[in-house]
Design a protein around this motif. Structure first.
Motif, PDB file in Angstrom:
ATOM      1  N   VAL A 125     -12.385  21.965  10.735  1.00 39.11           N
ATOM      2  CA  VAL A 125     -12.073  23.128  11.406  1.00 39.11           C
ATOM      3  C   VAL A 125     -11.594  23.073  12.877  1.00 39.11           C
ATOM      4  O   VAL A 125     -10.519  23.587  13.396  1.00 39.11           O
ATOM      5  CB  VAL A 125     -13.051  24.391  11.206  1.00 39.11           C
ATOM      6  N   TYR A 126     -12.675  22.474  13.606  1.00 39.89           N
ATOM      7  CA  TYR A 126     -12.540  22.137  15.007  1.00 39.89           C
ATOM      8  C   TYR A 126     -11.039  21.325  15.357  1.00 39.89           C
ATOM      9  O   TYR A 126     -10.389  21.722  16.056  1.00 39.89           O
ATOM     10  CB  TYR A 126     -13.354  21.199  15.564  1.00 39.89           C
ATOM     11  N   GLY A 182      -7.984  23.481  14.605  1.00 42.41           N
ATOM     12  CA  GLY A 182      -7.846  24.661  15.709  1.00 42.41           C
ATOM     13  C   GLY A 182      -7.141  23.910  17.068  1.00 42.41           C
ATOM     14  O   GLY A 182      -6.251  24.521  17.844  1.00 42.41           O
ATOM     15  N   CYS A 242      -3.465  23.009  16.294  1.00 43.87           N
ATOM     16  CA  CYS A 242      -2.697  24.244  16.385  1.00 43.87           C
ATOM     17  C   CYS A 242      -2.535  24.787  17.945  1.00 43.87           C
ATOM     18  O   CYS A 242      -1.585  25.053  18.377  1.00 43.87           O
ATOM     19  CB  CYS A 242      -3.489  25.366  15.744  1.00 43.87           C
ATOM     20  N   VAL A 243      -3.614  24.776  18.721  1.00 44.82           N
ATOM     21  CA  VAL A 243      -3.516  25.212  20.086  1.00 44.82           C
ATOM     22  C   VAL A 243      -2.765  24.199  20.894  1.00 44.82           C
ATOM     23  O   VAL A 243      -1.783  24.842  21.631  1.00 44.82           O
ATOM     24  CB  VAL A 243      -4.793  25.437  20.581  1.00 44.82           C
TER      25      VAL A 243
END
Length: 82
Positions: A8-9, A12, A15-16
């Motif tokens: 998940v990290y 994220g 995506c950023v």
């Protein structure tokens, strides 16, 4: 549980990173060319990223890493010059 949080990290962060790069490219393209939506810039950026991430051999990635380092140093030199 740790593996799930790491996945998940990483998702994220990726995506950023893609949104950050696409936003900067959009600002540059809007200033010098036609205005397109942010989603199209993300799509145009996503295609080369998928191709680069498909390379499994690290020896083939070395030229891309060298190019990225040279561009980073050139940008840093320009910032220091100004």
């Amino acid at each position: 549980v740790v593996d799930i949080f790491l996945i998940v990290y990483q998702l994220g962060v990726c995506c950023v990173y893609i949104v950050f790069c696409a936003t900067n490219i959009k600002q540059l393209a809007d200033y010098y060319g036609t205005e397109l939506s942010l989603q199209l810039h993300i799509l145009f950026l996503l295609i080369p990223l998928i191709l680069i991430n498909s390379i499994r051999n690290l020896k083939l990635l070395a030229p891309f890493s060298l190019l990225a380092n040279l561009i980073t140093f050139a940008g840093f030199a320009i910032v220091l010059y100004y």
